[in-house]
Design a protein around this motif. Structure first.
Motif, PDB file in Angstrom:
ATOM      1  N   ALA A 157      21.168  18.283  -0.652  1.00  0.00           N
ATOM      2  CA  ALA A 157      20.514  19.486  -0.580  1.00  0.00           C
ATOM      3  C   ALA A 157      20.468  20.279   0.570  1.00  0.00           C
ATOM      4  CB  ALA A 157      19.095  19.635  -1.493  1.00  0.00           C
ATOM      5  N   ALA A 158      20.719  21.428   0.530  1.00  0.00           N
ATOM      6  CA  ALA A 158      20.550  22.419   1.964  1.00  0.00           C
ATOM      7  C   ALA A 158      19.804  23.765   1.870  1.00  0.00           C
ATOM      8  CB  ALA A 158      21.942  22.903   2.297  1.00  0.00           C
ATOM      9  N   PHE A 159      18.955  23.703   0.573  1.00  0.00           N
ATOM     10  CA  PHE A 159      18.128  24.882   0.394  1.00  0.00           C
ATOM     11  C   PHE A 159      16.840  24.880   0.509  1.00  0.00           C
ATOM     12  CE2 PHE A 159      17.716  22.198  -3.366  1.00  0.00           C
ATOM     13  CZ  PHE A 159      16.606  21.964  -3.605  1.00  0.00           C
ATOM     14  N   ASN A 160      16.369  23.742   1.077  1.00  0.00           N
ATOM     15  CA  ASN A 160      14.882  23.561   1.536  1.00  0.00           C
ATOM     16  C   ASN A 160      14.684  24.070   3.034  1.00  0.00           C
ATOM     17  OD1 ASN A 160      12.213  23.250   1.892  1.00  0.00           O
ATOM     18  ND2 ASN A 160      12.330  20.913   1.545  1.00  0.00           N
ATOM     19  N   THR A 161      14.657  25.440   3.021  1.00  0.00           N
ATOM     20  CA  THR A 161      14.717  26.115   4.576  1.00  0.00           C
ATOM     21  C   THR A 161      13.725  27.127   4.568  1.00  0.00           C
ATOM     22  OG1 THR A 161      16.368  27.791   3.674  1.00  0.00           O
ATOM     23  CG2 THR A 161      17.326  25.820   4.906  1.00  0.00           C
ATOM     24  N   SER A 162      13.494  27.615   5.774  1.00  0.00           N
ATOM     25  CA  SER A 162      12.524  28.536   5.930  1.00  0.00           C
ATOM     26  C   SER A 162      12.925  29.818   5.379  1.00  0.00           C
ATOM     27  CB  SER A 162      12.151  28.834   7.597  1.00  0.00           C
ATOM     28  OG  SER A 162      13.295  29.270   8.044  1.00  0.00           O
ATOM     29  N   GLU A 163      14.325  30.105   5.419  1.00  0.00           N
ATOM     30  CA  GLU A 163      14.767  31.353   4.732  1.00  0.00           C
ATOM     31  C   GLU A 163      14.413  31.364   3.117  1.00  0.00           C
ATOM     32  OE1 GLU A 163      16.975  30.787   8.531  1.00  0.00           O
ATOM     33  OE2 GLU A 163      16.574  29.430   6.911  1.00  0.00           O
ATOM     34  N   ALA A 164      14.719  30.141   2.604  1.00  0.00           N
ATOM     35  CA  ALA A 164      14.403  30.062   1.135  1.00  0.00           C
ATOM     36  C   ALA A 164      12.802  30.289   0.921  1.00  0.00           C
ATOM     37  CB  ALA A 164      14.606  28.724   0.782  1.00  0.00           C
ATOM     38  N   GLU A 165      11.834  30.060   1.959  1.00  0.00           N
ATOM     39  CA  GLU A 165      10.550  30.009   1.658  1.00  0.00           C
ATOM     40  C   GLU A 165      10.048  31.578   1.550  1.00  0.00           C
ATOM     41  OE1 GLU A 165       8.065  27.688   3.777  1.00  0.00           O
ATOM     42  OE2 GLU A 165       9.564  26.206   4.227  1.00  0.00           O
TER      43      GLU A 165
ATOM     44  N   VAL B 134      16.895  31.722 -11.428  1.00  0.00           N
ATOM     45  CA  VAL B 134      17.885  30.922 -11.581  1.00  0.00           C
ATOM     46  C   VAL B 134      18.531  30.477 -10.284  1.00  0.00           C
ATOM     47  CG1 VAL B 134      18.835  31.532 -14.086  1.00  0.00           C
ATOM     48  CG2 VAL B 134      19.537  32.777 -12.302  1.00  0.00           C
ATOM     49  N   SER B 135      19.471  29.473 -10.257  1.00  0.00           N
ATOM     50  CA  SER B 135      19.784  29.307  -8.761  1.00  0.00           C
ATOM     51  C   SER B 135      20.664  30.187  -7.932  1.00  0.00           C
ATOM     52  CB  SER B 135      20.738  27.825  -8.927  1.00  0.00           C
ATOM     53  OG  SER B 135      21.691  28.087  -9.660  1.00  0.00           O
ATOM     54  N   LYS B 136      21.039  30.959  -8.946  1.00  0.00           N
ATOM     55  CA  LYS B 136      21.969  32.106  -8.046  1.00  0.00           C
ATOM     56  C   LYS B 136      21.283  32.872  -7.165  1.00  0.00           C
ATOM     57  CE  LYS B 136      22.086  35.847 -11.281  1.00  0.00           C
ATOM     58  NZ  LYS B 136      22.770  36.663 -12.256  1.00  0.00           N
ATOM     59  N   LEU B 137      19.890  32.976  -7.311  1.00  0.00           N
ATOM     60  CA  LEU B 137      19.185  33.631  -6.342  1.00  0.00           C
ATOM     61  C   LEU B 137      19.153  33.202  -4.876  1.00  0.00           C
ATOM     62  CD1 LEU B 137      15.869  33.957  -8.431  1.00  0.00           C
ATOM     63  CD2 LEU B 137      17.693  35.676  -7.988  1.00  0.00           C
ATOM     64  N   PHE B 138      19.356  31.901  -4.846  1.00  0.00           N
ATOM     65  CA  PHE B 138      19.611  31.438  -3.541  1.00  0.00           C
ATOM     66  C   PHE B 138      20.944  31.950  -2.660  1.00  0.00           C
ATOM     67  CE2 PHE B 138      16.609  28.702  -5.305  1.00  0.00           C
ATOM     68  CZ  PHE B 138      15.707  28.075  -4.451  1.00  0.00           C
TER      69      PHE B 138
ATOM     70  N   ILE C 106      22.742  34.234  -3.305  1.00  0.00           N
ATOM     71  CA  ILE C 106      23.057  35.711  -3.073  1.00  0.00           C
ATOM     72  C   ILE C 106      22.175  36.137  -1.942  1.00  0.00           C
ATOM     73  CG2 ILE C 106      21.598  38.036  -3.738  1.00  0.00           C
ATOM     74  CD1 ILE C 106      22.386  36.912  -6.840  1.00  0.00           C
ATOM     75  N   ASP C 107      21.340  35.504  -1.126  1.00  0.00           N
ATOM     76  CA  ASP C 107      20.569  35.766  -0.072  1.00  0.00           C
ATOM     77  C   ASP C 107      21.109  34.911   1.189  1.00  0.00           C
ATOM     78  OD1 ASP C 107      18.805  37.777   0.035  1.00  0.00           O
ATOM     79  OD2 ASP C 107      17.036  36.481   0.083  1.00  0.00           O
ATOM     80  N   GLY C 108      22.361  34.282   0.845  1.00  0.00           N
ATOM     81  CA  GLY C 108      22.919  33.424   1.907  1.00  0.00           C
ATOM     82  C   GLY C 108      22.220  32.220   2.185  1.00  0.00           C
ATOM     83  N   ILE C 109      21.610  31.744   1.180  1.00  0.00           N
ATOM     84  CA  ILE C 109      21.032  30.320   1.239  1.00  0.00           C
ATOM     85  C   ILE C 109      21.682  29.233   0.575  1.00  0.00           C
ATOM     86  CG2 ILE C 109      18.992  28.778   0.837  1.00  0.00           C
ATOM     87  CD1 ILE C 109      17.485  31.597   0.818  1.00  0.00           C
ATOM     88  N   PRO C 110      22.531  28.427   1.157  1.00  0.00           N
ATOM     89  CA  PRO C 110      23.498  27.435   0.530  1.00  0.00           C
ATOM     90  C   PRO C 110      22.524  26.265  -0.307  1.00  0.00           C
ATOM     91  CG  PRO C 110      23.163  26.912   2.833  1.00  0.00           C
ATOM     92  CD  PRO C 110      22.433  28.043   2.579  1.00  0.00           C
ATOM     93  N   ILE C 111      23.104  26.178  -1.395  1.00  0.00           N
ATOM     94  CA  ILE C 111      22.428  25.233  -2.295  1.00  0.00           C
ATOM     95  C   ILE C 111      22.635  23.745  -1.785  1.00  0.00           C
ATOM     96  CG2 ILE C 111      22.432  24.188  -4.624  1.00  0.00           C
ATOM     97  CD1 ILE C 111      22.931  26.996  -5.812  1.00  0.00           C
ATOM     98  N   LEU C 112      23.866  23.367  -1.358  1.00  0.00           N
ATOM     99  CA  LEU C 112      24.255  22.038  -1.004  1.00  0.00           C
ATOM    100  C   LEU C 112      24.576  22.160   0.541  1.00  0.00           C
ATOM    101  CD1 LEU C 112      25.836  20.570  -4.033  1.00  0.00           C
ATOM    102  CD2 LEU C 112      23.465  20.463  -3.331  1.00  0.00           C
TER     103      LEU C 112
ATOM    104  N   THR D 114      24.422  44.193  -2.463  1.00  0.00           N
ATOM    105  CA  THR D 114      24.447  42.968  -2.260  1.00  0.00           C
ATOM    106  C   THR D 114      23.225  42.440  -1.356  1.00  0.00           C
ATOM    107  OG1 THR D 114      25.503  43.770  -0.072  1.00  0.00           O
ATOM    108  CG2 THR D 114      26.991  43.084  -1.905  1.00  0.00           C
ATOM    109  N   GLY D 115      23.049  41.225  -1.288  1.00  0.00           N
ATOM    110  CA  GLY D 115      21.979  40.574  -0.523  1.00  0.00           C
ATOM    111  C   GLY D 115      22.474  40.114   0.865  1.00  0.00           C
ATOM    112  N   LYS D 116      21.825  39.382   1.435  1.00  0.00           N
ATOM    113  CA  LYS D 116      22.157  39.105   2.852  1.00  0.00           C
ATOM    114  C   LYS D 116      23.625  38.417   3.032  1.00  0.00           C
ATOM    115  CE  LYS D 116      17.118  38.399   4.016  1.00  0.00           C
ATOM    116  NZ  LYS D 116      16.058  37.804   4.612  1.00  0.00           N
ATOM    117  N   ALA D 117      23.878  37.553   2.003  1.00  0.00           N
ATOM    118  CA  ALA D 117      25.077  36.985   2.183  1.00  0.00           C
ATOM    119  C   ALA D 117      26.219  38.040   1.906  1.00  0.00           C
ATOM    120  CB  ALA D 117      25.383  36.021   1.047  1.00  0.00           C
ATOM    121  N   ASN D 118      26.042  39.167   1.470  1.00  0.00           N
ATOM    122  CA  ASN D 118      27.175  40.212   1.350  1.00  0.00           C
ATOM    123  C   ASN D 118      28.272  39.955   0.459  1.00  0.00           C
ATOM    124  OD1 ASN D 118      28.167  43.005   1.732  1.00  0.00           O
ATOM    125  ND2 ASN D 118      29.508  42.171   3.328  1.00  0.00           N
TER     126      ASN D 118
END
Length: 442
Positions: free
Chosen positions: A237-245, A218-222, A224-230, A310-314
């Motif tokens: 959209a703002a999730f298409n990043t190297s961090e998401a990959e 689900v989308s919350k996995l983004f 949690i790791d500090g990857i914004p969805i928008l 907690t993930g990278k977003a703490n």
């Protein structure tokens, strides 16, 4: 998260609701100014006193709280009315699926309620469209700061506060003590971060012969790791990043290793795997306890609860209920005062004790009810959840077409992790889909 009929109907209802609310929001029909802008002169004081002397009826709506909590709310309302002569509170309770339709109908007919119980996602969407009162004009700094920052700020946009946080909940980490100890790990010193949890899961897999945990894609996995969805203004959209990959690539590797089950496991599946001791960990809210207590009493007896790593977003994700004041309320000052009364530390503490929920008030957590455990799993989960509130936030607040965007992200994760699709190509496709959803909704 998959799109279902319920989510689709709520999305259609929200679109219809907004068209009517926006047409109605040219003014709220009252002449009462926010407290922050009132004239403090003698004439203004006399006018205010005269206005307060007029009888006032506040219409208060909640979601699915009757008849279970009738005694609590009847006593609460009586207490408020006794200290506010001339004010009468009419309490109405509706099922979750009905309250949005009721709000639509009443607002369209010019008979808006005064205080309404809504979840964070719906409250923030209504607020961003100008359908709710800006509570920042009415609250003191002390009142605003009495709530946990992340939960209160979940419905604050452009310095406008659209809701008062009420009861909430956060996930905790449940651990099968037997499997953890079999892997040579010390449950008294649990993992604090997602990275540590992964290492624990790997050791459980290698030494105890079971997977670490199952999860739903689900989308919350983004976030949690500090990857914004928008992006910040929620227009693209703002999730298409190297961090998401990197995050998805690691998840794929963990599934290949067997450290994380290779499955898009919904809640019922997660219960099944934990009950059958096919995994050692469960990331879930305290309601999970009721299911394993029934389905696997031996596993229940061997399970402990600790704060969620907690993930990278703490941060930890909360699922909150709030109180809002519709912009069309004819009694805005009294409505805000009543909402603040319900969500005060004293009253939130009392409600949490009988409802087994978490409060959003900082002062409430000092109560021994939230800090002391009798050794039961239920008490451990309650204390662990309470300790998570300082990092709690809702992650999809104010997101337009949230259900559609969640569904698009979930399908993308499923294609990559279940069907072997290319990570970058899939993220590009999902980004395009999300931007299209946003453009259609603007």
């Amino acid at each position: 998260m998959r799109t279902n009929r319920k989510g689709f109907m709520l999305s259609l209802l929200f679109t219809l609701m907004m068209s009517i609310l926006l047409a109605a929001c040219g003014g709220n029909g009252n002449t009462v100014e926010p407290a922050a802008t009132k004239d403090t002169g003698t004439a203004g004081t006399e006018a205010t006193a005269a206005a307060q002397a007029e009888p006032v009826t506040l219409e208060f709506w909640t979601i699915a709280l009757q008849p279970t909590f009738n005694d609590y709310f009847n006593d609460l309302i009586a207490k408020y009315e006794s200290s506010h002569p001339g004010v009468t509170v009419e309490w109405k309770d509706y099922p979750y699926d009905a309250i949005s339709q009721r709000l639509l109908t009443s607002t369209a007919s010019g008979k808006s309620p005064d205080v309404v119980n809504l979840n964070t996602e719906f409250a923030s969407q209504l607020g961003s469209k100008g359908a709710l009162l800006n509570l920042a004009d009415y609250l003191t700094d002390e009142q605003a700061k009495s709530y946990f920052d992340g939960i209160y700020n979940s419905t604050v946009f452009e310095d406008k506060a659209y809701a008062l946080p009420w009861y909430t909940g956060t996930e905790v980490l449940f651990m099968n003590k037997k499997l953890v100890e079999k892997a040579g790990l010390d449950p008294a010193n649990p993992p604090q971060t997602r990275e540590e949890l992964v290492e624990w899961a790997r050791q459980v897999h290698d030494k105890a012969g079971v997977a670490g945990y199952a999860q739903q894609l689900v989308s919350k996995l983004f976030p949690i790791d500090g990857i914004p969805i928008l992006n910040k203004d929620k227009t693209a959209a703002a999730f298409n990043t190297s961090e998401a990959e990197a995050m998805i690539s690691q998840m794929r590797d963990l599934m290949k290793e067997g450290v994380v089950l290779k499955e898009d496991a919904d809640f019922s599946k997660q219960i099944q795997y934990f009950s059958g001791e096919q995994v050692a960990f469960q990331l879930s809210g305290p309601t999970f306890i009721n299911f394993i207590k029934t389905s696997a009493p031996d596993v229940y007896a061997n399970t402990i609860a600790v704060p969620l790593p907690t993930g990278k977003a703490n941060l930890r994700l909360s699922n909150s209920m709030n109180l809002v004041v519709p912009e069309k309320s004819k009694n805005p000052e009294q409505a805000v005062e009543f909402a603040a009364f319900i969500t005060s530390a004293e009253n939130q503490t009392a409600f949490s004790k009988i409802a087994n929920t978490l409060p959003s008030s900082k002062a409430s957590i000092a109560d021994p009810f939230f800090t002391e455990s009798d050794g039961s799993l239920e008490a451990e989960a309650k204390v662990a959840s309470s300790q998570s509130l300082d990092k709690a936030t809702d992650y999809m607040v104010g997101v337009p077409s949230a259900a559609d965007i969640n569904s698009a992200l979930a399908r993308g994760l499923q294609e990559i992790l279940m069907n072997g699709a290319d990570i970058k190509e899939t993220l590009n496709a999902v980004e395009k889909e999300v931007n299209n959803i946003l453009s259609q909704g603007s």
